[in-house]
Design a protein around this motif. Sequence first.
Motif, PDB file in Angstrom:
ATOM      1  N   ILE A 273     -13.395   4.756  -1.215  1.00 61.95           N
ATOM      2  CA  ILE A 273     -14.668   4.268  -1.749  1.00 61.95           C
ATOM      3  C   ILE A 273     -15.009   2.898  -1.157  1.00 61.95           C
ATOM      4  CG2 ILE A 273     -15.906   3.636  -3.850  1.00 61.95           C
ATOM      5  CD1 ILE A 273     -15.418   6.624  -3.572  1.00 61.95           C
ATOM      6  N   MET A 274     -13.982   2.028  -1.002  1.00 64.80           N
ATOM      7  CA  MET A 274     -14.230   0.738  -0.372  1.00 64.80           C
ATOM      8  C   MET A 274     -14.807   0.933   1.030  1.00 64.80           C
ATOM      9  SD  MET A 274     -10.990  -1.604  -1.420  1.00 64.80           S
ATOM     10  CE  MET A 274     -11.317  -3.014  -0.385  1.00 64.80           C
ATOM     11  N   THR A 276     -16.738   3.043   2.168  1.00 65.45           N
ATOM     12  CA  THR A 276     -18.148   3.420   2.260  1.00 65.45           C
ATOM     13  C   THR A 276     -19.051   2.198   2.162  1.00 65.45           C
ATOM     14  OG1 THR A 276     -18.479   3.646  -0.112  1.00 65.45           O
ATOM     15  CG2 THR A 276     -17.686   5.592   1.057  1.00 65.45           C
ATOM     16  N   GLY A 277     -18.461   1.038   1.900  1.00 66.44           N
ATOM     17  CA  GLY A 277     -19.269  -0.160   1.720  1.00 66.44           C
ATOM     18  C   GLY A 277     -19.687  -0.356   0.280  1.00 66.44           C
ATOM     19  N   ALA A 278     -18.970   0.297  -0.660  1.00 65.69           N
ATOM     20  CA  ALA A 278     -19.302   0.186  -2.079  1.00 65.69           C
ATOM     21  C   ALA A 278     -18.923  -1.192  -2.606  1.00 65.69           C
ATOM     22  CB  ALA A 278     -18.579   1.262  -2.867  1.00 65.69           C
ATOM     23  N   SER A 279     -19.602  -1.607  -3.687  1.00 64.23           N
ATOM     24  CA  SER A 279     -19.286  -2.896  -4.297  1.00 64.23           C
ATOM     25  C   SER A 279     -18.138  -2.727  -5.281  1.00 64.23           C
ATOM     26  CB  SER A 279     -20.511  -3.436  -5.022  1.00 64.23           C
ATOM     27  OG  SER A 279     -20.840  -2.554  -6.070  1.00 64.23           O
ATOM     28  N   LEU A 281     -17.786  -3.026  -8.495  1.00 63.02           N
ATOM     29  CA  LEU A 281     -18.025  -2.196  -9.679  1.00 63.02           C
ATOM     30  C   LEU A 281     -18.013  -0.719  -9.318  1.00 63.02           C
ATOM     31  CD1 LEU A 281     -20.754  -3.907 -11.874  1.00 63.02           C
ATOM     32  CD2 LEU A 281     -18.418  -3.291 -12.502  1.00 63.02           C
ATOM     33  N   GLN A 282     -18.614  -0.398  -8.167  1.00 65.07           N
ATOM     34  CA  GLN A 282     -18.632   1.002  -7.748  1.00 65.07           C
ATOM     35  C   GLN A 282     -17.222   1.483  -7.409  1.00 65.07           C
ATOM     36  OE1 GLN A 282     -21.497   0.335  -4.631  1.00 65.07           O
ATOM     37  NE2 GLN A 282     -23.113   1.434  -5.731  1.00 65.07           N
ATOM     38  N   ARG A 285     -15.614   2.198 -10.650  1.00 63.61           N
ATOM     39  CA  ARG A 285     -16.177   3.390 -11.297  1.00 63.61           C
ATOM     40  C   ARG A 285     -15.698   4.678 -10.618  1.00 63.61           C
ATOM     41  NH1 ARG A 285     -16.916   7.298 -12.977  1.00 63.61           N
ATOM     42  NH2 ARG A 285     -18.669   8.322 -14.021  1.00 63.61           N
TER      43      ARG A 285
ATOM     44  N   LEU B  60      -9.999  -2.761   5.492  1.00 66.37           N
ATOM     45  CA  LEU B  60      -9.232  -2.356   4.317  1.00 66.37           C
ATOM     46  C   LEU B  60      -7.938  -3.148   4.322  1.00 66.37           C
ATOM     47  CD1 LEU B  60      -9.633   1.524   4.062  1.00 66.37           C
ATOM     48  CD2 LEU B  60     -10.759  -0.265   2.750  1.00 66.37           C
ATOM     49  N   ARG B  84     -19.722  -5.515   3.219  1.00 69.42           N
ATOM     50  CA  ARG B  84     -20.080  -4.163   2.791  1.00 69.42           C
ATOM     51  C   ARG B  84     -21.116  -3.551   3.733  1.00 69.42           C
ATOM     52  NH1 ARG B  84     -20.135  -6.619  -2.338  1.00 69.42           N
ATOM     53  NH2 ARG B  84     -22.371  -6.382  -2.593  1.00 69.42           N
ATOM     54  N   ARG B  87     -19.265  -2.402   6.722  1.00 68.03           N
ATOM     55  CA  ARG B  87     -18.456  -1.217   6.410  1.00 68.03           C
ATOM     56  C   ARG B  87     -19.294   0.047   6.363  1.00 68.03           C
ATOM     57  NH1 ARG B  87     -14.725  -3.527   1.572  1.00 68.03           N
ATOM     58  NH2 ARG B  87     -12.889  -4.135   2.789  1.00 68.03           N
ATOM     59  N   ARG B  88     -20.558  -0.097   5.951  1.00 69.62           N
ATOM     60  CA  ARG B  88     -21.424   1.081   5.856  1.00 69.62           C
ATOM     61  C   ARG B  88     -21.562   1.798   7.179  1.00 69.62           C
ATOM     62  NH1 ARG B  88     -26.738  -0.940   2.953  1.00 69.62           N
ATOM     63  NH2 ARG B  88     -27.691   0.667   4.263  1.00 69.62           N
ATOM     64  N   GLY B 112     -20.330   9.004  -0.567  1.00 67.05           N
ATOM     65  CA  GLY B 112     -20.472   8.422   0.769  1.00 67.05           C
ATOM     66  C   GLY B 112     -21.680   7.509   0.878  1.00 67.05           C
ATOM     67  N   LEU B 114     -22.666   5.383  -1.375  1.00 65.69           N
ATOM     68  CA  LEU B 114     -22.573   4.251  -2.312  1.00 65.69           C
ATOM     69  C   LEU B 114     -22.996   2.932  -1.681  1.00 65.69           C
ATOM     70  CD1 LEU B 114     -19.325   5.000  -4.342  1.00 65.69           C
ATOM     71  CD2 LEU B 114     -21.657   4.848  -5.193  1.00 65.69           C
ATOM     72  N   GLY B 115     -22.700   2.778  -0.404  1.00 63.03           N
ATOM     73  CA  GLY B 115     -23.015   1.513   0.267  1.00 63.03           C
ATOM     74  C   GLY B 115     -24.489   1.170   0.236  1.00 63.03           C
ATOM     75  N   LEU B 123     -23.509   4.026 -10.955  1.00 63.07           N
ATOM     76  CA  LEU B 123     -22.419   3.953 -11.924  1.00 63.07           C
ATOM     77  C   LEU B 123     -22.463   5.145 -12.878  1.00 63.07           C
ATOM     78  CD1 LEU B 123     -22.215   0.163 -12.801  1.00 63.07           C
ATOM     79  CD2 LEU B 123     -20.888   1.464 -11.151  1.00 63.07           C
ATOM     80  N   GLN B 171     -22.608   8.879   4.671  1.00 61.73           N
ATOM     81  CA  GLN B 171     -22.621   7.436   4.857  1.00 61.73           C
ATOM     82  C   GLN B 171     -23.565   7.044   5.995  1.00 61.73           C
ATOM     83  OE1 GLN B 171     -18.591   6.014   4.722  1.00 61.73           O
ATOM     84  NE2 GLN B 171     -19.141   4.033   5.600  1.00 61.73           N
TER      85      GLN B 171
END
Lengths: 364, 263
Positions: A273-274, A276-279, A281-282, A285, B60, B84, B87-88, B112, B114-115, B123, B171
């Motif tokens: 999940i990281m 994907t560029g998620a923040s 909180l995401q 979650r 990572l 972020r 990373r996207r 995918g 989420l970015g 959420l 993504q």
Amino acid sequence: MPRGIELSTRDDHWAKSMARLKSVAVDAVLLTGAGLMIELLVVAFSGRRSPAGMLLGAEDILDLLHYAWITAGAVVLAILWNLLSGWLGASPGRALVRGIPERERDIPWTHTLRGWFTILFIELTFFTGWLITEVDLPTFLTKFSKASDIVRGLVHPSGAVLHQGVLLLVQTIFLAFMATAFAIPAAFAISFLAARNLTRGSALSRLLYTATRTVMNLVRAVEPLVWALIFISWVGIGPFAGVLALWVHSVAALTKLYSEQIESIDPGPVEAIMATGASTLQVIRYGVVPQVIPPFLSFTIYRWDINVRMSTIIGFVGGGGIGYILKPRVDLGEWGEVGTLVLLIAVTVWLMDIVSARIRERIV
Amino acid sequence: MPGFVGPAVAIRVEGLSKVFPGGVRALSDIDLEVREGEFLVVVGLSGSGKSTLLRCINRLVDPTAGRIWIFQREITGAQGAELRRLRRQIAMIFQQFNLVRRHSVLDNVLSGSLGRARLLPSLFLRYPAEDRRLAHEALERVGLRDRPAARADALSGGQQQRVAIARALLQKPKIILADEPVASLDPALRHSLMRHIEALNRDEGLTVVCSLHDVDLVKRYATRLVALREGRLVWEGQPDQFDRRTYREIYGTDAEPASNAMA
């Protein structure tokens, strides 16, 4: 070179010195403990008598020990052991703080000073414990008759308090339930701050982690009984005080269980999940929450179960529930009525135990 | 004025080193350039630093020293929203698939996005209709159109990895990092899975950096190869230069390629 990198090597050096200091401190504590226990046992078996002519009891001996001298000696020994660890093998503190060093991994414990020290320490603790808790097997095995009245009462329950007992039992179960229900959101939120794997990011999050852990440990260290006394003077005698007391304790206990669960999750989905560029909180979650929900539910039901048991004791001091009418009957020696109430509690706890075990099996 | 400009540099790595807190040195002074549209395969023994290299590229893992640029933008040192955003552009495929096991296949694919998703709806697992359409499309591409509602862990390994590829697609990346993408799969499924990744490289022009074990696969899919040994970049070349002698150099003299694919 980015600036963060110089910092990290300095951090490394700092961390190493801190770890060394920590292992010396742990060794000093262990050696002090061992030294004090040795002196206590030596004095106890030396046949010294008090001025009254009685053999010295454990409490008298505790007053006689040379705390300062032994601590000083232990600190010296701890430093020596850490300095000479190449020769003596890693000290227990070193092994606890930084792990057993590579080159000693394959040595069986019987061939290390650390191994023998550990065994000695455990033996010392056992014999010291025997003295301090005044273990008295002969009396235990021969004087049962004194308690037979109580036991006879317990197995001959009286029906006089059955009705009131059942009513208060219902209150007890709801009391435990409300305490648990209120504890869930608080513990859920706090547990993420108390999970090491989520708080490595920045200095602030590490600080929050340490602060949360410390506060929660303190809260958990205080018995629910004490919390009950606090809340009784706050909101008055009655079940609500009991709810609050169990709530505080449950928050601390659940936070610990929840956060340990968070620490043991599979890091794979978090990484995914990281990436994907998620923040943050995401990431929590998606990467964390789905993994911890089933064990969280299981712990929570178990906690309710524990709270039912605890609320009996809370009732003793006025926190509502069945304990409230149990206490006076114990004081008056109405063993038949006590028997009824104890039986009611036992059946409830037994049922809760079965039900909660079943549900937990199904969830995980 | 130059007459011809080659493909842009997608990833540039300079002097990259990583020492883990325990003192383990995973990477030493790696220099590497990956051009846009390449299918770069990284080979080397387990523990040679392949995973760490890939994970440094999307941060990572935080490098101990060195710098990395993604399309001329430095990712080392990037923080928060900027990190972020970078990373996207880089999707990752893992050996263990790393799906959210208790979520549905569709929700996994949607994650995918989420970015770029809005925080609050995401959420609650709510996504724009456009992304949902893309997710169904992505599932169709990897041949899983009929099971969007299945729980991810109800799928076989090969299917889970295809879900992971669909997630990567959603993504909308420019680069794909694949860390031993087929090592946990049945050998019979490896080529079919690799062909999905190859399609992304060939049809969408995505840059792929992929670590692999299997010599067959290496020679079939790579456009260029680099080899790591004990955290150092020890060899670089074309797939057809990857012969028995080089293999021994990279994997040690005891090693023997598992197949006859090698001249």
